[in-house]
Motif scaffolding. Structure first.
Motif, PDB file in Angstrom:
ATOM      1  N   VAL A   3       7.829   1.999  11.079  1.00 25.75           N
ATOM      2  CA  VAL A   3       8.192   3.397  10.893  1.00 25.75           C
ATOM      3  C   VAL A   3       8.662   3.597   9.453  1.00 25.75           C
ATOM      4  O   VAL A   3       9.416   2.792   8.909  1.00 25.75           O
ATOM      5  N   VAL A 112       5.662   7.993  11.791  1.00 26.92           N
ATOM      6  CA  VAL A 112       5.498   7.146  12.981  1.00 26.92           C
ATOM      7  C   VAL A 112       4.043   6.763  13.237  1.00 26.92           C
ATOM      8  O   VAL A 112       3.748   6.078  14.206  1.00 26.92           O
ATOM      9  N   ALA A 170      12.852   8.303  14.857  1.00 28.20           N
ATOM     10  CA  ALA A 170      11.416   8.071  14.764  1.00 28.20           C
ATOM     11  C   ALA A 170      11.089   6.663  15.233  1.00 28.20           C
ATOM     12  O   ALA A 170      11.758   5.707  14.858  1.00 28.20           O
TER      13      ALA A 170
END
Ligand code: HEM
Lengths: 333, 535
Positions: A3, A112, A170
């Motif tokens: 991420v 993401v 996220a």
């Protein structure tokens, strides 16, 4: 893939910025409601002594083959000062906020590496953006600025819930959610829900306006002034119907796509899990709404109430079922 | 104003029970009531409301363990709930009654409509009403073009419409948008197909789950399943005769960040033989990617750890060996299981165990698993001796030890490779290592295709029914004053929320090019304030 935390942070900041701008937009829309002269639509109606859509029709029929239709006439009228300006500022700010929000959705997705609607937080941010976009699109060709307050206020409320209660950092998805059917299903739900939401707002206005028209009140209270600014109840009713009729097949498709996804993920396309059950209930209510509009004695107010019940079921399915009723749709966390 | 043609709407005539009730009339009245729109609506709402309790009360089909718990916690209420079928709402007679009535109503509603629609779609559009100016959308102008030429031009402009000239040759009727009603009928009939598909699936479908440790396999026969729900008309000899071996199971979890420990990938690599005599093939089954074999689908629905334990009894004989599937208890995959060794000497043995894939000692909670992957596997064991109760003839859970007639011996913590000598010469327990296991659901649903087709049909029909517009327009051309021709164009929209003015406008627009207005007159609308919609 890891991420991207700085992009994720940028996304969060954009959400907050969008909320700030929406808040100012809301004030502007409210300003138009409070201080504006009567809305152009309502004013035209009053001058002509007929509801505006009837005028449009006469115009359309009468002046062809060179049709300067009444719609165009209404739209081209030079803007009145004061409240009008408030309203236009509101629209500009809403556009700005929507652009910021779009930025938030895109950066989250880039952070993401997947479509950014994998949990309730992301879903809310993307879904409310669709509702605003839908409103702005309709606004391009129809005089529906009166809806501004009623679209932006719920959007702000939903975003507020999203950043406080629903927020999740996220991250990638659990295997069950890692499917292109997720993209299809959730996108369709989001689109349908956004349009249903605008439809629900118009339906509430219809009920208020209808009550006013029935009572024949011409009071001077703020509410009366506000109601007078709305188009006729008949026209609100029609707008609401169109929104619902547009959203219903999308929602129908969304439920079907969900069933296909469930079949791939869990080995059965329908299992009466609470989430599925409430999707079914919601769908049946909206089907009932469309039926009611074709049934003698159920049109108008009754149908409107049914539509609002449908939307309540949707909201319950989104907020209530995720938190109150345990099920397989671990989407909540 | 002219009443709109009402063929279809007539089906919606208000129903009141006839005064004199001959059985025949009563039946007719009941049928009409059942198939009325109002009844359909009420049944729809009943259906919605009836679906609610099933989302609140635990359902056998969704979570049977919760139902058992409910019975244990409140037997009185549970018995009442059970009588009302509240633990299986969606297969209850009252739920079925509602949707069956709804579908009977649907058939009763759709079949006559389909007949009318069939007739209407082959008939010519009805001739122009005498007073066109009373229609919602209406335009009149005068032209120098002769009436015949006007109608000929109109007929050219109305390509794509179904048209018919009136018998006296003074007017033209046109209609389009039949697809709207077709869509509506398709939608409703498709719902019926969906229902049939579901019914077929639940009658002759099959669903079973089976747990397979890595390295082992299963043959698709009834006896191999841990849990099986065949449809009431399913013949188990129709199970597709495949065999399947689980070669490897891959599990991956998020290793860092706030989502640490969240699952990221589960994948089962299998070798299978579709039917006896066929060559073996390999496949990967993962969540969202089932394996299709012999008309059945194999889904990956669960996984866990199976510690490998060897038990030697007091005589030194190996009395148990191999992987023992444990059930995961939490998100960190701390798993529990039992091992029952009835024929150990000198005494039967029972082992209660907890497997921690990444064992750590929490200061408050004691030993816990810190991560779902097997980073530091530990096995906590408690040994019991005495009567396992396995001879009682009652079915026993393989995951639960009945310790009522047993005495506790000792506890220990083992890591792979470690052996534990039980006190009193009862034997030794060796923790050899661990494997993963996977649970597969095998499902066969012959109704699935019909359900999917019905769903597709319903969607297409719905869109046609909501988005196609049905309209009629009429063009009349009559000789007027001074050799001019009076042209009238009028339109009527049918159905919900419709409006014909756009069509009329467009037609007038095009027509007035070939039939220009006479310089002295302009097209103008006449008649009462229209009541139809704006576009
Ligand atoms: C399984 C239950 C049913 C569902 C989910 C359902 C759903 C719908 C929906 C969504 C519509 C609006 C779309 C359209 O215009 O085609 C509709 C229209 C319609 N339905 Fe149903 N329906 C059901 C049963 C019935 C029954 C039992 C009847 C007859 C009594 C019926 C008669 C009609 C009619 C006449 C329309 C057209 C209304 C119009 O002209 O706009 N439906 N239905």
């Amino acid at each position: 893939m890891a991420v991207d935390l700085s992009l994720a942070q940028a996304s969060n900041n954009l959400v907050y910025s969008a909320m700030a701008v929406y808040t100012v937009a809301l004030v502007a829309f409210a300003g138009e409601m409070a201080f504006g002269s009567r809305g152009r639509v309502a004013r035209v109606q009053a001058e002509q002594g007929v509801p505006v859509e009837e005028r449009v029709l006469v115009g359309a029929g009468a002046v062809s083959p060179e049709p300067p239709s009444a719609v165009a006439a209404v739209a081209d009228e030079p803007a009145a000062a004061g409240g009008e300006r408030w309203g236009r500022v509101g629209v500009s700010l809403t556009v700005l906020a929507a652009v910021l929000q779009l930025g938030a959705v895109v950066t989250r997705g880039l952070a993401v590496h997947r479509p950014p609607w994998g949990n309730m937080y992301e879903f809310t941010v993307a879904g409310t953006l669709l509702a605003v976009a839908g409103f702005l699109l309709v606004l391009r060709r129809n005089p529906v600025r009166y809806l501004g307050v009623f679209v932006v206020a719920p959007v702000l409320l939903a975003l507020g819930l999203a950043v406080t209660v629903l927020y999740v950092d996220a991250a990638a998805l659990v295997p069950a959610l890692d499917s292109y059917w997720l993209v299809i299903h959730v996108t369709a739900v989001m689109l349908g829900a956004a349009i249903f939401a605008v439809g629900a707002a118009v339906t509430v206005l219809f009920l208020l306006k209808d009550a006013e028209e029935r009572s024949g009140r011409t009071g001077v209270r703020a509410v009366d002034a506000l109601l007078r600014r709305l188009p006729s109840a008949a026209s609100l009713d029609r707008t609401a119907y169109r929104l619902h009729a547009f959203a219903f097949p999308i929602y129908t498709f969304a439920v079907m796509a969900g069933a296909v996804w469930a079949e791939y993920a869990w080995g059965r396309y329908w299992g009466w899990d609470p989430k599925e059950t409430w999707a079914f209930i919601t769908w049946v209510f909206y089907a009932g709404y469309l039926h009611a509009r074709a049934t003698a004695g159920w049109k108008g107010r009754t149908a409107a109430v049914i539509a609002l019940l449908g939307f309540s079921c949707f909201l319950f399915n989104y907020y209530g079922v995720n938190f109150l009723l345990p099920g397989r749709h671990s989407y909540a966390k | 104003m002219t009443a709109p043609p009402r063929e279809l709407e007539d089906l919606e005539a208000p129903v009141a029970p006839p005064a004199a009730l001959s059985p025949r009339e009563l039946a007719r009245w009941a049928w009409r009531s059942l198939t009325s729109m109002r009844t359909a609506l009420i049944l729809l709402f009943l259906l919605a409301v009836a679906a609610v309790p099933g989302s609140i009360v635990p359902q056998r089909s969704v979570d049977p363990i919760k139902v058992t718990d409910f019975f244990r916690d409140d037997p009185g209420l549970a018995r009442w709930f059970d009588r009302l079928h509240l633990f299986s709402v969606y297969s209850s007679p009252w739920f079925a009654a509602i949707y069956l009535l709804l579908f009977v109503s649907l058939v009763g509603c759709v079949v006559p409509r389909a007949r009318l629609h069939w007739r209407a779609s082959r008939a010519t559009p009805p001739p122009a009403p005498r007073r066109l100016e009373r229609l919602p959308a209406h335009v009149r102008w005068e032209t120098a073009v002769a009436p015949d030429a006007v109608l000929a031009a109109a007929s050219r402009e109305l390509r794509g419409w179904r048209t018919a000239a009136s018998s006296d040759g003074t007017s033209l009727a046109a209609e389009k948008g039949y697809l709207r009603e077709t869509g509506n009928l398709l939608f409703h009939l498709s719902l019926l197909v969906v229902l049939v598909g579901i019914a077929v699936g639940s009658l002759v479908g099959f669903k079973g789950t089976v747990l397979v440790p890595v390295g082992e396999g299963f043959a698709n026969t009834v006896t191999q399943y841990d849990d099986i729900t065949p449809g009431s008309l399913y013949r188990t000899d129709r199970l597709p005769p495949f065999r399947l071996t689980l070669d490897r199971f891959t599990a991956r979890w998020e290793t860092a960040g706030p989502q640490r420990g969240a699952p990221r990938e589960y994948r089962a690599d299998v070798t299978y033989i579709p039917h006896p005599g066929a060559g073996s093939r390999t496949a990967s089954i993962s969540v969202n990617h089932p394996l299709d074999v012999g008309g059945a689908r194999v889904f990956l629905v669960g996984n866990g750890y199976a510690p490998e334990v060897t038990v030697r009894d007091g005589t030194g004989a190996v009395v148990a060996r191999g992987p023992v599937p444990f059930l995961p208890q939490d998100a960190s995959m701390a798993s529990s299981g039992v091992l029952k060794v009835a024929d150990a000497r000198p005494s039967s043995l029972g082992l209660q165990a907890v497997f921690l894939p990444t064992g750590v000692l929490d200061p408050r909670r004691g030993p816990v698993s810190a991560f779902p992957d097997a980073g530091n596997p530990e096995l906590y064991l408690t040994a019991w001796r005495g009567d396992l109760g396995t001879d009682s003839g009652l079915a026993q859970s393989v995951y639960r030890l009945d310790t009522r007639r047993m005495t506790q011996v000792a506890s220990a913590r083992l890591v792979p490779g470690m052996s534990w000598r039980l006190p009193d010469g009862l034997g030794t327990v060796t923790f050899e290592g661990w494997r993963r296991w996977a649970t597969f659901q095998v499902a066969q649903d012959p109704g699935k295709g019909a359900t999917l087709a019905g769903a597709g049909g319903a969607l297409v029909g719905l869109m046609a029914s909501l988005f196609v517009r049905r309209r009629r327009v009429w063009v009349r051309a009559l000789p007027g004053e001074g050799g001019r021709t009076v042209v009238e164009v009028a339109g009527l929209a049918r159905g919900e929320n419709q409006d014909a003015s756009v069509q009329v406008d467009a037609l007038v627009d095009r027509l007035s090019r070939s039939v220009p207005k006479h310089p002295l007159t302009a097209p103008r609308a006449t008649g009462p304030a229209p009541t139809s919609d704006q576009e």
